[in-house]
Design a protein around this motif. Structure first.
Motif, PDB file in Angstrom:
ATOM      1  N   LYS A 145      -1.348   5.411  -8.489  1.00  0.00           N
ATOM      2  CA  LYS A 145      -2.733   4.998  -8.238  1.00  0.00           C
ATOM      3  C   LYS A 145      -3.037   3.687  -8.939  1.00  0.00           C
ATOM      4  N   ASP A 146      -2.589   3.557 -10.187  1.00  0.00           N
ATOM      5  CA  ASP A 146      -2.808   2.307 -10.917  1.00  0.00           C
ATOM      6  C   ASP A 146      -2.123   1.134 -10.223  1.00  0.00           C
ATOM      7  N   ALA A 147      -0.879   1.331  -9.813  1.00  0.00           N
ATOM      8  CA  ALA A 147      -0.138   0.260  -9.153  1.00  0.00           C
ATOM      9  C   ALA A 147      -0.799  -0.131  -7.832  1.00  0.00           C
TER      10      ALA A 147
ATOM     11  N   GLU B  91      -2.493  -3.737  -6.847  1.00  0.00           N
ATOM     12  CA  GLU B  91      -2.042  -4.456  -5.654  1.00  0.00           C
ATOM     13  C   GLU B  91      -3.217  -4.778  -4.739  1.00  0.00           C
ATOM     14  N   ALA B  92      -4.087  -3.806  -4.505  1.00  0.00           N
ATOM     15  CA  ALA B  92      -5.225  -4.020  -3.614  1.00  0.00           C
ATOM     16  C   ALA B  92      -6.175  -5.078  -4.164  1.00  0.00           C
TER      17      ALA B  92
ATOM     18  N   GLN C 153       0.559 -12.934  -0.395  1.00  0.00           N
ATOM     19  CA  GLN C 153       1.471 -11.804  -0.600  1.00  0.00           C
ATOM     20  C   GLN C 153       1.340 -11.308  -2.028  1.00  0.00           C
ATOM     21  N   VAL C 154       1.431 -10.004  -2.206  1.00  0.00           N
ATOM     22  CA  VAL C 154       1.556  -9.428  -3.543  1.00  0.00           C
ATOM     23  C   VAL C 154       3.032  -9.127  -3.746  1.00  0.00           C
TER      24      VAL C 154
ATOM     25  N   GLY D 255       0.776  -1.233   0.000  1.00  0.00           N
ATOM     26  CA  GLY D 255       0.000   0.000   0.000  1.00  0.00           C
ATOM     27  C   GLY D 255       0.805   1.279   0.000  1.00  0.00           C
ATOM     28  N   ALA D 256       2.116   1.186  -0.181  1.00  0.00           N
ATOM     29  CA  ALA D 256       2.950   2.387  -0.157  1.00  0.00           C
ATOM     30  C   ALA D 256       3.936   2.363  -1.321  1.00  0.00           C
TER      31      ALA D 256
END
Length: 448
Positions: free
Chosen positions: A130-132, A136-137, A147-148, A41-42
């Motif tokens: 934002k796309d990445a 991931e989410a 895990q991603v 998320g970061a």
């Protein structure tokens, strides 16, 4: 003074003439790229690069040399060309080296029709992030994902120009926009991973990042619990995700450089059947919004639409000028090159005849066998076409997927494999290589 790729190419040609070269060609590329990677998320990594690369090839008689640099100062251009001429004078003679004759060169082309660059503005780093994060989410939300491994987005824009002392001068701009994601299911020795991604010329054509992340997660979960199948001879379906690699072996064997060296399992097959009679392999460099589209090749010759395989029959080789001269033929306009490399033959956009059946129909008809969705390694005998690759995917019983498999080796001979191909109808028509899922009969599987 601000230099463009075009002015840099002509400056290199002027310097080559002054340095004593009999002929020369030059290539320059100016561009920028931006890539964003996220984790948990970061933002994890952000990289932007901008630069100009230049390269020049000089001829002294039938001797040639190539040099490249990222320094565009006038004194550097002079020094690199002088060095190239000195190198060429010491190089061995190559009777097949040389530029195109002026009457071989393309004179007019329509870049607008090919839509090789998105006219829109460069996306902001926040938009890529934002796309990445969205990918991931979406992957992490899939039940079973532990895990991603990675989620990324990128953008690039590059202006390329080619000029030569035979009078050719031309260039174009390309853009790219991408999103990718890799998900992991399971832990320890039972860990399995899979991915999804998309790369397009136009931002508006890109698949939604949420869809890419979700697909990566679902694919990884489907692979969890994989095991090795029994050793034996079985039919194999190459999933559309990787089927183009099989056709890629045919394209490599029909490459003029390999044929001229005598290291091609197709070298004696010109004019003979290499695919089933209903199948053709078409090269088309004029498809809009495709990464393999271009109006001219790396030697200033017009590209062309052609049937590499026509109704099963191999019709010709993929040639640049040097390989064509070696074989006593005419270039097919397929020279590709990098800033620091001499031309070599390569294919543009490829499409294979699609079938009338779905992939599910192929699996049903196969009965018991292997659906391959991922491949690693490659052992291909260039002279015989003997084929062996590591694979993973799904075991099929009674036409239905039974369980995931990994650590299996599939083997056969490409000449025999290609003649038994049965295509599905599931190829993605927006890819540069349009190849559907393919059923191959009677391959050898090495498992347990």
């Amino acid at each position: 003074m601000t230099h463009t790729p075009e002015t840099l190419c002509h400056a290199l040609l002027d310097a080559a003439r002054k340095a004593g070269a009999d002929a020369a060609d030059a290539m320059a590329a100016e561009g920028s790229s931006l890539s964003i990677e996220v984790r948990d998320g970061a933002l994890e990594h952000a990289e932007r690069s901008e630069g100009v690369d230049i390269g020049v090839r000089v001829f002294v008689g039938k001797r040639q040399a190539q040099v490249s640099s990222s320094d565009t100062r006038p004194e550097t251009l002079t020094a690199m060309v002088e060095r190239a001429v000195e190198m060429a004078r010491e190089a061995p003679e190559d009777p097949f080296a040389g530029l195109a004759d002026p009457d071989q060169l393309i004179r007019d082309w329509d870049l607008a029709a090919l839509e090789m660059a998105d006219p829109g503005p460069e996306p902001a780093p926040d938009a890529l992030q934002k796309d990445a994060l969205t990918a991931e989410a979406a992957c992490a939300a899939i039940d079973g994902i532990t895990q991603v491994q990675s989620a990324a987005a990128g953008y690039g824009r590059h202006q390329i120009h080619l000029a030569a002392s035979n009078g050719f001068s031309g260039g174009y701009t390309r853009t790219s926009r991408s999103v990718s994601c890799v998900g992991i299911a399971g832990t320890g020795t039972g860990m399995e991973r899979d991915y999804d991604g998309d790369s397009r010329i136009f931002q508006t054509d890109l698949r939604p990042a949420e869809d890419i992340g979700r697909t990566a997660g679902l694919r990884a979960v489907e692979r969890h619990g994989a095991r090795r199948p029994k050793t034996g001879a079985y039919p194999v379906v190459f999933d559309e995700r990787i089927s183009s690699s099989l056709i890629g072996h045919l394209l490599s064997a029909s490459n003029g450089s390999a044929v001229a060296r005598g290291s091609s399992w197709l070298k004696d097959r010109l004019g003979t059947a290499v695919l089933p009679a209903a199948l053709s392999l078409i090269e088309d460099p004029f498809r809009p919004r495709q990464t393999g589209s271009r109006p001219f090749d790396g030697e200033g010759l017009a590209t062309q639409r052609r049937a590499i395989v026509d109704n099963g029959v191999l019709t010709g080789w993929t040639l640049d000028l040097a390989s064509a001269r070696k074989l006593g033929l005419t270039s097919t306009g397929n020279a590709t090159r990098g800033i620091g490399s001499v031309p070599s033959p390569s294919n543009w956009n490829i499409s294979m005849t699609q079938g009338s059946q779905s992939k599910s129909d192929l699996l049903r008809d196969m009965g018991t066998g292997l659906l391959v969705t991922s491949m690693i390694g490659s052992t291909i005998n260039p002279n015989t076409g003997d084929y062996s690759r590591g694979a993973s995917g799904f075991w099929v019983e009674n036409g239905e997927i039974a369980y995931p498999v990994n650590e299996v080796t599939i083997a056969g001979n490409l000449l025999d494999m290609l003649k038994t191909l049965v295509p599905a109808n599931d190829a993605r028509t927006y890819l540069s290589r349009i190849v559907p899922s393919l059923l191959v009969e009677g391959m050898t599987l090495a498992g347990e």
